[in-house]
Enzyme design. Structure first.
Site, PDB file in Angstrom:
ATOM      1  N   GLU A 132       0.852  -1.185   0.000  1.00 53.41           N
ATOM      2  CA  GLU A 132       0.000   0.000   0.000  1.00 53.41           C
ATOM      3  C   GLU A 132       0.888   1.235   0.000  1.00 53.41           C
ATOM      4  O   GLU A 132       2.078   1.149   0.337  1.00 53.41           O
ATOM      5  CB  GLU A 132      -0.923   0.005   1.221  1.00 53.41           C
ATOM      6  CG  GLU A 132      -0.195   0.014   2.551  1.00 53.41           C
ATOM      7  CD  GLU A 132      -1.039   0.575   3.691  1.00 53.41           C
ATOM      8  OE1 GLU A 132      -1.522   1.709   3.551  1.00 53.41           O
ATOM      9  OE2 GLU A 132      -1.199  -0.118   4.713  1.00 53.41           O
TER      10      GLU A 132
ATOM     11  N   LYS B 146      -4.240  -1.992  14.265  1.00 53.71           N
ATOM     12  CA  LYS B 146      -3.692  -1.032  15.204  1.00 53.71           C
ATOM     13  C   LYS B 146      -4.452  -1.074  16.514  1.00 53.71           C
ATOM     14  O   LYS B 146      -5.681  -1.109  16.543  1.00 53.71           O
ATOM     15  CB  LYS B 146      -3.739   0.369  14.614  1.00 53.71           C
ATOM     16  CG  LYS B 146      -2.610   0.583  13.625  1.00 53.71           C
ATOM     17  CD  LYS B 146      -2.985   1.572  12.578  1.00 53.71           C
ATOM     18  CE  LYS B 146      -4.092   1.018  11.704  1.00 53.71           C
ATOM     19  NZ  LYS B 146      -4.542   1.967  10.697  1.00 53.71           N
TER      20      LYS B 146
HETATM   21  N1  PSU Z   1      -1.536   1.187   9.578  1.00 53.03           N
HETATM   22  C1  PSU Z   1      -0.488   2.034   9.805  1.00 53.03           C
HETATM   23  N2  PSU Z   1      -0.478   3.191   9.149  1.00 53.03           N
HETATM   24  C2  PSU Z   1      -1.456   3.545   8.258  1.00 53.03           C
HETATM   25  C3  PSU Z   1      -2.548   2.672   8.025  1.00 53.03           C
HETATM   26  C4  PSU Z   1      -2.537   1.499   8.708  1.00 53.03           C
HETATM   27  O1  PSU Z   1       0.383   1.755  10.604  1.00 53.03           O
HETATM   28  O2  PSU Z   1      -1.357   4.600   7.665  1.00 53.03           O
HETATM   29  C5  PSU Z   1      -3.593   3.022   6.997  1.00 53.03           C
HETATM   30  C6  PSU Z   1      -3.790   1.838   6.058  1.00 53.03           C
HETATM   31  O3  PSU Z   1      -3.662   2.316   4.739  1.00 53.03           O
HETATM   32  C7  PSU Z   1      -5.212   1.381   6.343  1.00 53.03           C
HETATM   33  C8  PSU Z   1      -5.861   2.689   6.667  1.00 53.03           C
HETATM   34  O4  PSU Z   1      -5.800   0.729   5.254  1.00 53.03           O
HETATM   35  O5  PSU Z   1      -4.893   3.298   7.509  1.00 53.03           O
HETATM   36  C9  PSU Z   1      -7.211   2.536   7.332  1.00 53.03           C
HETATM   37  O6  PSU Z   1      -7.833   3.770   7.358  1.00 53.03           O
HETATM   38  P1  PSU Z   1      -9.353   3.914   7.870  1.00 53.03           P
HETATM   39  O7  PSU Z   1      -9.290   3.639   9.328  1.00 53.03           O
HETATM   40  O8  PSU Z   1      -9.696   5.355   7.543  1.00 53.03           O
HETATM   41  O9  PSU Z   1     -10.162   2.932   7.089  1.00 53.03           O
END
Ligand code: PSU
Ligand code: MN
Length: 305
Positions: A28, A162
């Protein structure tokens, strides 16, 4: 340069690898943008992950949107642009980014599995997936990453979700969606910065070959979605859960006070946790991303045997 599906532009290197049936690992681009890691750590992450995949004999394929097209793999001269991407794209944003001919967009987990699927890439390494946010019972904030993993047949290698998310609900939701979750050499869902969460997983695998066998069996069983591999952070890089818990509380409070919701919530909480741990969360994040890249590459190699 055209992918198996011409909608995805492949780099020369990725195109050649896919054509020869050599191992490729999707990545990603949100984690290596300012949404994921502050400079210069984003570049450091990009380089370490790239090296880790190559060291195992696989080819990295960074995904995103560039000049109005979905991409898998970047050319040397495009690296700076992808690191500087300032539009965070979930899967549902891809149609808009393409229609508007976006110059640059960075892919989250959901957008990455969609692009990898179109390009014919079966393995993907990330840091941590998005999931069910704490308080989702009132906010309804559930990352589109979960649904996307149920729809696209891609093996997602992550260090769990996370830990500022609601991990038990995230695991429940994956069960509801029918996404197989396999612990890599562990029997608990990992908590990103910490190896354990207390949430037990029904299945574990102890080798990349075992995961490749499960992925192949998933296909023959008629499962059309992906598999989540939960790979705990290396012990040497772990932040004890009691210590990170306080930083998470601070990070969530900061994000709530500033009204960070929707796609801005995750980046704001990550940044606030970095501040609250005096940046100790960052080397941990890099170490787990690198470890996931190595495992994903090993699985990709097994899949080509
Ligand atoms: N984990 C990390 N850093 C990030 C993300 C995940 O340590 O930047 C990002 C990933 O791209 C994941 C996104 O798909 O956050 C999820 O965002 P949201 O909670 O808005 O769906
Ligand atoms: Mn969300």
């Amino acid at each position: 340069m055209s992918g198996r599906h011409s909608a995805v532009r492949l780099s020369h290197e990725v195109e050649a690898a896919l054509a020869d049936g050599r191992p490729v690992v999707a990545l990603e681009s949100t984690i290596t943008s300012s949404f994921g890691l502050p400079a210069p750590h984003n570049r450091d992450c990009f380089e370490r992950v790239d090296r880790a995949i190559r060291a195992v004999g696989a080819v990295p394929a960074v995904t995103g949107v560039l000049d109005g097209r979905m991409i898998a793999g970047v050319e040397e001269e495009e690296v700076e642009r992808i690191l500087a991407g300032d539009w965070k794209l979930a899967e549902r944003d891809l149609p808009i980014a393409l229609a508007r001919r976006a110059s640059i967009g960075v892919s989250t987990v959901s957008a990455t599995v969609a692009i990898a699927h179109l390009a014919g890439i079966r393995t993907f390494a990330t840091g941590g997936i998005g999931g069910v946010h704490r308080g989702a019972e009132s906010s309804f904030d559930v990352s589109s990453d979960l649904g996307a993993m149920a729809r696209h047949p891609v093996i997602v290698v992550s260090a769990g979700a996370k830990a500022f998310l609601d991990l038990p609900k995230t695991v429940e939701y994956l069960e509801t969606l029918g996404v197989p979750v396999v612990g890599y050499r562990c029997s608990e869902f990992p908590a990103f910065w910490s190896r354990s969460s207390g949430i037990s997983l029904p299945h574990r695998a102890d080798s990349p070959a075992d995961i490749a066998t499960i992925a192949t069996a998933a296909e023959s069983s008629g499962w059309s979605g992906g598999i989540l591999v939960a790979n705990p952070i290396p012990a040497s890089a772990e932040i004890p859960s009691a210590e990170i818990a306080a930083a998470i509380d601070t990070g969530l409070a900061v994000a709530a006070r500033e009204g960070a919701v929707g796609p801005t919530a995750t980046p704001r909480v990550l940044a606030a946790i970095a501040e609250a741990t005096a940046s100790r969360s960052i080397p941990a994040n890099l170490a787990l991303a690198e470890s996931n890249a190595t495992l994903a590459a090993q699985i990709a190699v097994e899949l080509t045997r």
